[in-house]
Design a protein around this motif. Structure first.
Motif, short mmCIF file in Angstrom:
data_model
loop_
_atom_site.label_atom_id
_atom_site.label_comp_id
_atom_site.label_asym_id
_atom_site.label_seq_id
_atom_site.Cartn_x
_atom_site.Cartn_y
_atom_site.Cartn_z
N VAL A 59 0.12 6.67 1.36
CA VAL A 59 1.51 8.05 1.42
C VAL A 59 -0.17 8.52 1.47
CG1 VAL A 59 2.34 9.73 -0.17
CG2 VAL A 59 3.11 7.42 0.32
N HIS A 60 -0.97 8.76 0.50
CA HIS A 60 -1.94 9.70 0.56
C HIS A 60 -3.05 9.37 1.48
CE1 HIS A 60 -0.67 11.88 -3.15
NE2 HIS A 60 -0.51 10.10 -3.27
N ALA A 92 -6.53 2.25 -5.95
CA ALA A 92 -6.84 0.62 -6.55
C ALA A 92 -5.62 0.14 -6.11
CB ALA A 92 -6.35 0.90 -8.52
N GLU A 93 -4.27 0.62 -5.03
CA GLU A 93 -4.04 -0.03 -4.69
C GLU A 93 -4.59 -0.85 -3.89
OE1 GLU A 93 0.20 2.06 -4.57
OE2 GLU A 93 -0.54 2.11 -2.99
N THR A 94 -5.39 -0.89 -3.37
CA THR A 94 -6.62 -1.94 -1.71
C THR A 94 -8.11 -1.62 -2.44
OG1 THR A 94 -6.99 -1.66 0.19
CG2 THR A 94 -7.01 0.16 -0.78
N VAL A 95 -8.53 -2.37 -1.60
CA VAL A 95 -10.67 -2.34 -1.43
C VAL A 95 -10.46 -1.93 -0.69
CG1 VAL A 95 -10.18 -4.90 -0.54
CG2 VAL A 95 -11.64 -4.61 -2.47
N HIS A 96 -12.05 -1.38 -0.78
CA HIS A 96 -12.66 -0.67 0.81
C HIS A 96 -13.61 -2.20 0.66
CE1 HIS A 96 -15.61 1.23 2.62
NE2 HIS A 96 -15.60 2.77 2.18
N PHE A 130 0.75 -1.00 -0.08
CA PHE A 130 0.31 0.17 0.17
C PHE A 130 0.70 1.29 0.06
CE2 PHE A 130 -2.80 -2.97 2.71
CZ PHE A 130 -3.47 -3.33 1.53
N GLU A 131 1.50 1.46 -1.38
CA GLU A 131 1.97 3.01 -0.96
C GLU A 131 1.57 4.29 -1.77
OE1 GLU A 131 4.82 1.98 -4.47
OE2 GLU A 131 6.56 0.29 -3.77
N THR A 132 1.14 4.20 -2.42
CA THR A 132 0.34 6.10 -2.40
C THR A 132 -1.04 6.16 -1.58
OG1 THR A 132 -0.92 4.54 -4.73
CG2 THR A 132 1.37 5.75 -4.67
N ALA A 133 -1.91 4.22 -1.79
CA ALA A 133 -2.77 4.16 -0.51
C ALA A 133 -2.66 4.75 1.00
CB ALA A 133 -3.46 2.78 -0.32
#
Length: 337
Positions: A82-83, A88-92, A77-80
């Motif tokens: 950081v921001h 799209a790196e993860t899922v709700h 989870f890099e951008t998820a």
């Protein structure tokens, strides 16, 4: 009513199936996937279903079900992170829960239609497609949920979602996926029965070109009989030979390639062994239970022993009262290829 899984000749059905992924043990799938680094889980999501068989072996009786899923991503989870955003790196996990419950609602609608004379329920088990009149198996339920999540059947060989629907997960972003259907009231002497699928996905680079291919590297199916509690004669001490004592038995059948609901018969087979046991050690009893399933258990009128199917049996036995100042001692054995 027809479930939202396409029969082979339907408009939009996959005209050219891919080779199925190999059915292996759960341990092998985890080894193929490697150590997880980014995971989203939902555990014991409550629902109900008029599918499978209950503790008495009756089909299509309404029963509670607990759904669990583990989504392991190929990249961290890099951008998820950081921001601080769900991207799209993860899922709700809320949407993951809604997808699972939505699949159960579709199943409920189909069951209602069939029981009221709506016709045949069409389902797929990944190995073969069948028409099941008036009874939906637990394996069919798992298949429906898997298709809703990935767009493909459990072994990955067929695209089985209608053309106007998009799968919830992007296979190119996944490392592994697990889905468990737990029926807590499907056992007479235990705490329930589970059917689980775990799959390892191909590397993202091999799927990046968008070419249609089976995204799975390997997959596993497991049937789990949870915490069967039954008195049996067991023990090496003189006092233990005078009376039966309660044992708690867990049985896992890995590389489980059967799509019928056979858990009532399997539970009865284990109980029969416990009733007649006079073993002194848990090691001997556990091995005997596993070998009885592999060599003596039969499905319906088929003469085929389970050992020839490649099943791997794990038996864990606990003796809750054996050690006064411990919760319990336990012994675990695994038998099979």
């Amino acid at each position: 009513m027809t479930l939202p899984i396409l029969p082979p000749n339907a408009l939009g059905a996959d005209p050219a199936p891919d080779p199925p992924a190999p059915l292996v043990s759960t341990w092998q799938v985890r080894a193929d996937a490697g150590e997880p680094q980014a995971v989203v889980r939902v555990s014991n999501l409550q629902s109900v279903m008029a599918a499978g068989r209950d503790a008495w072996g009756r089909a299509s009786k309404l029963q509670p079900v607990l759904l669990s899923s583990e989504v392991s991503f190929a990249r961290p989870f890099e951008t998820a992170s950081v921001h601080d955003a769900v991207n799209a790196e993860t899922v709700h996990y809320g949407n993951l829960s809604k997808t699972l419950l939505g699949g159960m609602e579709l199943l409920s609608s189909a069951s209602t239609s069939t029981s009221s004379g709506g016709g045949v329920v069409k389902a797929t088990d990944g190995a073969r497609r069948s028409d099941v009149t008036g009874a939906i198996r637990a394996a069919d339920v798992l298949e429906i949920l898997w298709v809703q999540m990935t767009g493909r059947v459990v072994n990955g060989s067929l695209v089985s979602l209608p053309m106007d629907q998009v799968p919830f997960l992007d296979a190119a972003r996944l490392r592994s996926l697990g889905l468990t259907l737990h029926m807590p009231k499907a056992s007479l002497v235990g705490s329930g029965v589970s059917l689980a699928v775990t799959a390892c996905f191909q590397s993202p680079d091999s799927l990046a070109d968008g070419t249609k291919r089976n995204p799975l590297r390997s997959y596993a199916r497991t049937l789990h009989l949870h915490s069967l509690q039954f008195p049996t004669l067991i023990g090496v001490n003189p006092n233990e030979r005078t009376a039966k004592q309660l044992v708690v038995v867990d049985v896992d059948i890995d590389r489980f390639d059967v799509y019928e609901d056979i858990h009532p018969e399997l539970e009865a087979a284990v109980v029969k062994v416990l009733e007649s046991s006079s073993f002194e050690t848990l090691e001997a009893l556990g091995t005997h239970i596993a070998n009885q399933i592999l060599d003596e258990f039969r499905i319906g009128d088929s003469p085929q022993p389970m050992r020839t199917r490649g099943w791997q049996i794990r038996v864990c036995i606990k003796k809750p009262i054996a050690v006064p100042f411990a919760e319990c001692p336990s012994v675990e054995v695994r038998v099979g290829p």
